[in-house]
Structures are given as structure tokens and as C-alpha cells.
Scaffold this motif. Structure first.
Motif, PDB file in Angstrom:
ATOM      1  N   TRP A  98       0.699  -1.245  -0.054  1.00 18.78           N
ATOM      2  CA  TRP A  98      -0.027   0.108  -0.070  1.00 18.78           C
ATOM      3  C   TRP A  98       0.907   1.098  -0.052  1.00 18.78           C
ATOM      4  CZ3 TRP A  98      -5.475   1.225   0.687  1.00 18.78           C
ATOM      5  CH2 TRP A  98      -5.679   2.260   1.162  1.00 18.78           C
ATOM      6  N   ARG A  99       0.673   2.130  -0.985  1.00 16.55           N
ATOM      7  CA  ARG A  99       1.552   3.290  -1.023  1.00 16.55           C
ATOM      8  C   ARG A  99       0.764   4.612  -0.957  1.00 16.55           C
ATOM      9  NH1 ARG A  99       6.388   1.899  -5.582  1.00 16.55           N
ATOM     10  NH2 ARG A  99       6.840  -0.101  -5.011  1.00 16.55           N
ATOM     11  N   THR A 100       1.014   5.655  -0.377  1.00 14.93           N
ATOM     12  CA  THR A 100       0.452   6.646  -0.147  1.00 14.93           C
ATOM     13  C   THR A 100       0.972   7.811  -1.139  1.00 14.93           C
ATOM     14  OG1 THR A 100       1.662   7.331   1.736  1.00 14.93           O
ATOM     15  CG2 THR A 100      -0.584   6.271   2.252  1.00 14.93           C
ATOM     16  N   GLN A 144     -10.940   1.672  10.564  1.00 19.95           N
ATOM     17  CA  GLN A 144     -10.663   3.141  11.050  1.00 19.95           C
ATOM     18  C   GLN A 144      -9.516   3.276  11.903  1.00 19.95           C
ATOM     19  OE1 GLN A 144     -13.917   4.982  12.928  1.00 19.95           O
ATOM     20  NE2 GLN A 144     -13.152   7.136  12.778  1.00 19.95           N
ATOM     21  N   ALA A 145      -9.079   1.907  12.608  1.00 21.13           N
ATOM     22  CA  ALA A 145      -8.039   1.986  13.595  1.00 21.13           C
ATOM     23  C   ALA A 145      -6.709   1.830  12.944  1.00 21.13           C
ATOM     24  CB  ALA A 145      -8.258   0.833  14.351  1.00 21.13           C
ATOM     25  N   ASP A 146      -6.763   1.659  11.441  1.00 23.08           N
ATOM     26  CA  ASP A 146      -5.572   1.356  10.427  1.00 23.08           C
ATOM     27  C   ASP A 146      -5.318   2.740   9.795  1.00 23.08           C
ATOM     28  OD1 ASP A 146      -4.772  -1.054  11.419  1.00 23.08           O
ATOM     29  OD2 ASP A 146      -6.131  -1.923  10.117  1.00 23.08           O
ATOM     30  N   ALA A 147      -6.352   3.550   9.937  1.00 17.59           N
ATOM     31  CA  ALA A 147      -6.347   4.605   9.197  1.00 17.59           C
ATOM     32  C   ALA A 147      -5.000   5.574   9.341  1.00 17.59           C
ATOM     33  CB  ALA A 147      -7.537   5.698   9.361  1.00 17.59           C
ATOM     34  N   GLY A 148      -4.546   5.782  10.455  1.00 16.00           N
ATOM     35  CA  GLY A 148      -3.455   6.615  10.604  1.00 16.00           C
ATOM     36  C   GLY A 148      -1.952   5.821  10.029  1.00 16.00           C
ATOM     37  N   ALA A 152      -4.850   6.978   5.537  1.00 19.45           N
ATOM     38  CA  ALA A 152      -5.849   6.806   4.642  1.00 19.45           C
ATOM     39  C   ALA A 152      -6.998   7.986   4.930  1.00 19.45           C
ATOM     40  CB  ALA A 152      -6.580   5.484   4.860  1.00 19.45           C
ATOM     41  N   THR A 153      -7.634   8.533   4.156  1.00 16.93           N
ATOM     42  CA  THR A 153      -8.693   9.377   4.523  1.00 16.93           C
ATOM     43  C   THR A 153     -10.018   9.162   3.501  1.00 16.93           C
ATOM     44  OG1 THR A 153      -7.606  11.299   3.177  1.00 16.93           O
ATOM     45  CG2 THR A 153      -7.199  11.404   5.376  1.00 16.93           C
ATOM     46  N   ILE A 154     -11.083   9.639   3.864  1.00 19.81           N
ATOM     47  CA  ILE A 154     -12.089   9.394   2.948  1.00 19.81           C
ATOM     48  C   ILE A 154     -11.988  10.080   1.806  1.00 19.81           C
ATOM     49  CG2 ILE A 154     -14.685   9.552   2.726  1.00 19.81           C
ATOM     50  CD1 ILE A 154     -14.820   8.444   5.649  1.00 19.81           C
ATOM     51  N   GLY A 155     -12.095   9.626   0.608  1.00 23.29           N
ATOM     52  CA  GLY A 155     -11.868  10.316  -0.664  1.00 23.29           C
ATOM     53  C   GLY A 155     -10.383  10.563  -1.066  1.00 23.29           C
ATOM     54  N   GLY A 156      -9.636  10.039  -0.151  1.00 22.85           N
ATOM     55  CA  GLY A 156      -8.212   9.953  -0.556  1.00 22.85           C
ATOM     56  C   GLY A 156      -7.870   8.783  -1.394  1.00 22.85           C
ATOM     57  N   THR A 166      -9.380   4.423  -4.527  1.00 22.00           N
ATOM     58  CA  THR A 166     -10.061   5.461  -3.723  1.00 22.00           C
ATOM     59  C   THR A 166     -10.563   5.020  -2.541  1.00 22.00           C
ATOM     60  OG1 THR A 166     -10.574   6.739  -5.682  1.00 22.00           O
ATOM     61  CG2 THR A 166     -11.629   7.489  -3.623  1.00 22.00           C
ATOM     62  N   VAL A 167      -9.889   5.605  -1.338  1.00 20.11           N
ATOM     63  CA  VAL A 167     -10.732   5.197   0.046  1.00 20.11           C
ATOM     64  C   VAL A 167     -12.071   5.604   0.065  1.00 20.11           C
ATOM     65  CG1 VAL A 167     -10.321   5.196   2.497  1.00 20.11           C
ATOM     66  CG2 VAL A 167      -8.224   5.413   0.791  1.00 20.11           C
ATOM     67  N   GLY A 168     -12.959   4.592   0.105  1.00 22.08           N
ATOM     68  CA  GLY A 168     -14.405   5.038  -0.023  1.00 22.08           C
ATOM     69  C   GLY A 168     -15.063   5.196   1.320  1.00 22.08           C
ATOM     70  N   GLY A 169     -14.421   4.699   2.393  1.00 21.56           N
ATOM     71  CA  GLY A 169     -14.804   4.713   3.868  1.00 21.56           C
ATOM     72  C   GLY A 169     -14.090   4.000   4.877  1.00 21.56           C
ATOM     73  N   PHE A 170     -14.474   3.964   5.925  1.00 24.54           N
ATOM     74  CA  PHE A 170     -13.827   3.291   7.023  1.00 24.54           C
ATOM     75  C   PHE A 170     -15.041   2.201   7.729  1.00 24.54           C
ATOM     76  CE2 PHE A 170     -11.377   7.457   7.672  1.00 24.54           C
ATOM     77  CZ  PHE A 170     -10.437   6.835   7.265  1.00 24.54           C
ATOM     78  N   VAL A 171     -14.504   1.103   8.123  1.00 21.67           N
ATOM     79  CA  VAL A 171     -15.063  -0.001   8.780  1.00 21.67           C
ATOM     80  C   VAL A 171     -14.677  -0.091  10.248  1.00 21.67           C
ATOM     81  CG1 VAL A 171     -15.969  -1.310   6.957  1.00 21.67           C
ATOM     82  CG2 VAL A 171     -13.612  -1.861   7.992  1.00 21.67           C
ATOM     83  N   ARG A 172     -15.412  -0.576  11.178  1.00 26.29           N
ATOM     84  CA  ARG A 172     -14.953  -0.680  12.494  1.00 26.29           C
ATOM     85  C   ARG A 172     -14.941  -2.228  12.675  1.00 26.29           C
ATOM     86  NH1 ARG A 172     -14.288   3.729  15.774  1.00 26.29           N
ATOM     87  NH2 ARG A 172     -13.978   2.404  17.536  1.00 26.29           N
TER      88      ARG A 172
END
Length: 375
Positions: A98-100, A144-148, A152-156, A166-172
Motif C-alpha cells: 500500500w503506497r500513499t 478506522q483503527a488502521d487509518a493513521g 488513509a482519509t475518506i476520498g483520498g 480511492t478510500v471510500g470509507g472506514f469500517v470498525r
């Protein structure tokens, strides 16, 4: 005698408060240690335990669920031909980078989620609205716990196997201890990297008619494959096999086992001494009762009743704190599994410590003369 035990507890509550707190925290220590171990095992097998399948088809002779390589695509017809099979779905996943945008890299496991309507659509814990997000091409979901960790950001956007997603959203509740999980639709996964499914998927998931016996169907499908092309397992069997492999090979089992043994020794030692001290502090009162003609059996009943009340209050306090810690762990994304059977075993253990400690402390009275204790 029972009334006397309760009255003594109420009148001397400060004397027994320390024993109650020690019992509660000793039980809590054991409860949390085992709960963290169960949470780690659950996090390791998340895609497996959250699937809606009755049977998993994997490559033969794997030791853990994530080791499956390829199941030949040609065998799918065998599954559809069985009268018990209601639905068949290819389950694909792969390890990749995964590359940002800033060039940071992170190993992830990408999981293809079935979007087709049917019994095997989606994963348990994912809502319909969440699945609808994945209908957009090259769209992914992360916990969401792995977002940092993933930036990842929504829409990023990010890159997976050289393809932009595209990151469409987060799950828990989908945080894995293996590596971050990235969810996308099965169709998007094929477009991201067709090589993963070119010769066949690593898994087939089967949903069965509930009127059929699962074990019987499993044996029939194994016989149809000749034991060479694939293995058939229930989610429970595959989970147990994978958990055992993880405990033995990762060293986590030894570490957790040592920490639980330490928690057990601390619980028995500290709790036993604290409750023993509370009982010994009342020895003069017990000696008075013995001098008045109360039998040893009746004294034992008083102490046992007191110990049971102390254990009851300690267990209630333990469960209240465990509930608060469970909520905090969920909020922070920490895998902590607290089950009813774990709570029951811990309750019996705490109660046994309390009763045994009280009776051992009372043995001092048996070996002494009442006149000596009353001085």
C-alpha cells in the motif's frame, strides 16, 4: 449462623473491603489476559470468522487459513452439482504493498468482498450502505483503527500493486493483528491484479441448504475431489487449525501462557493472603463463639458464608470494570474478546480462591485454645 456472617460483613466492611478489591482485580487480570489472547486469535482469522459460508474450500494440506494458494477453477462445477449447495463464491485475497502519495509503504492484505446478491454477499459486520460504497470501481475500505498507519482519509487515494484506488470509507471491528486489511469488491480486485485469480482463486465459499448435514456434505465433497485438488473444512475447523498454528509458530502462545500463569499466581497469592488476613483479624470473635459452645462446623459455615459474599461482591465489581474496559478497548480498536464462558470460569476461580483462603485462615483457630486467643 448465616445471619451472623452477614452482620459481621456489614459491621466490619472496612476489614473485608481490601479483600473484595483484591479479588476483583485478580479476576480482572485473568479475564483481560485471556480476553486479549482470544482477541488476537479472532483478529488473525477475521475474514474467515466474518464470512457467511458453511464450508471453505482451500488448497490441500494448509496449516493456516491464510496459506491457501490456488484451488483449480474447474472444480467449481462439482460444488454446484451437489444438491446441498445453495451458493458458491470465489474468495480472493492477496498480500501487496500500500503506497500513499508521500511515498510511504505498508504491507497489507487485500480482500475481495462478494457484492452479488445472495447468501454469501458481504461479510458479517458490514452494513448494506458500506457494501454499496464498494460498488464504485477501484474503491476500498479500511478499518478506522488502521487509518493513521495507512495515511488513509475518506476520498483520498493510494496505490495497490501499481493501481490507484480511492478510500471510500472506514469500517470498525476489522483490525487484524497480521497486517492491515483492505476490502474491495471481487471485481475491483480482479482489475487491480488479474494474476491473483488467473489460474483459480485461493478459496471457494459454499452456502448449504440447512436441511443437509454439514459434516456429511463435507465428506462427500472431499471424496468427489479425490483429496488431491482441494481440502474442505468448516469455518470452525479452519479457525481452530489456524489458531493452533499461530500460537505454536509465532511464539505468541508461549508469551501469553507465561503472562496468564503469572496472573494466576499473583491472583492466588495476593488474594489468598488478603482474605486470610481479614479472617485472622476476626479470630478473637470466633474464639469467643467457640468458648460459648459453637461447634467448629458452625464456625466453618460462618467463614464459608462470609467468603461467598466477598466473592459475590468481588465478581460483580470485576464484571463492571471488565465491561468498562471492553468498551474502551472497542473504542481504541484493541482486540479484546470477553465471552460468557470465560466470565463463568473466572467467576468459579475467584469464588474458589475466596472459600479456600477463608477456610485455611480458620485452621489457626483449630490449632489454638480459645483462652489463648482471648488474651
Amino acid at each position: 449462623m448465616v445471619s451472623l456472617a452477614r452482620q459481621n460483613l456489614v459491621h466490619e466492611w472496612r476489614r473485608f473491603a481490601a479483600a473484595i478489591l483484591t479479588l476483583a482485580f485478580s479476576g480482572l487480570l485473568i479475564l483481560v489476559q485471556v480476553g486479549l489472547l482470544l482477541g488476537q486469535l479472532d483478529a488473525f482469522t477475521l475474514p474467515l470468522t466474518r464470512s457467511k459460508a458453511d464450508l471453505w474450500i482451500t488448497a490441500p494440506n494448509i496449516q493456516s487459513w491464510d496459506q491457501s494458494t490456488v484451488v483449480p477453477a474447474r472444480v467449481e462445477g462439482l460444488f454446484w452439482s451437489h444438491p446441498a449447495v445453495l451458493d458458491v463464491h470465489e474468495m480472493s485475497l492477496g498480500y501487496t504493498d500500500w503506497r500513499t502519495g508521500d511515498g510511504a509503504r505498508q504491507n497489507v492484505m487485500i480482500v475481495g468482498v462478494n457484492m452479488r446478491p445472495g447468501a454469501l454477499s458481504g461479510l458479517d459486520g458490514m452494513t448494506e450502505d458500506t457494501l454499496a460504497v464498494l460498488s464504485n470501481p477501484e474503491t476500498v475500505l479500511v478499518d478506522q483503527a488502521d487509518a493513521g498507519k495507512l495515511g488513509a482519509t475518506i476520498g483520498g487515494t493510494a496505490e495497490i500493486a501499481g493501481k490507484r484506488v480511492t478510500v471510500g470509507g472506514f469500517v470498525r471491528g476489522f483490525r487484524s493483528n497480521l497486517m492491515p486489511l483492505v476490502f474491495t469488491s471481487a471485481e475491483s480486485l480482479r482489475r487491480i491484479n488479474a494474476d491473483w485469480t488467473s489460474s483459480g482463486p485461493p478459496y471457494f465459499l459454499l452456502k448449504l441448504d440447512p436441511r443437509f448435514d454439514v459434516e456429511q456434505v463435507r465428506r462427500e465433497l472431499e471424496a468427489a475431489g479425490g483429496g488431491q485438488a482441494y481440502d474442505v473444512a468448516t469455518p470452525e475447523e479452519l479457525t481452530a487449525k489456524s489458531a493452533l498454528f499461530w500460537l505454536e509458530e509465532s511464539g505468541a502462545g508461549t508469551s501469553f501462557g507465561f503472562s496468564m500463569l503469572l496472573a494466576l499466581l499473583v491472583g492466588v497469592g495476593v488474594t489468598g493472603q488478603t482474605l486470610r488476613g481479614a479472617v485472622i483479624a476476626s479470630l478473637k470473635e470466633y474464639a469467643t463463639l467457640r468458648a460459648l459452645g459453637v461447634t467448629v462446623g458452625q464456625l466453618r459455615a460462618i467463614v464459608l458464608e462470609q467468603s461467598l459474599w466477598v466473592a459475590l461482591v468481588g465478581n460483580l465489581l470485576m464484571f463492571v470494570i471488565a465491561g468498562l474496559l471492553g468498551g474502551l478497548a472497542w473504542f481504541m480498536g484493541i482486540p479484546l474478546v470477553l465471552t460468557w464462558w470465560l466470565g463463568g470460569i473466572t467467576t468459579l476461580f475467584v469464588t474458589a480462591i475466596a472459600c479456600l483462603s477463608g477456610l485455611v485462615a480458620l485452621s489457626v483457630l483449630y490449632r489454638s485454645e480459645p483462652a489463648d486467643l482471648l488474651r
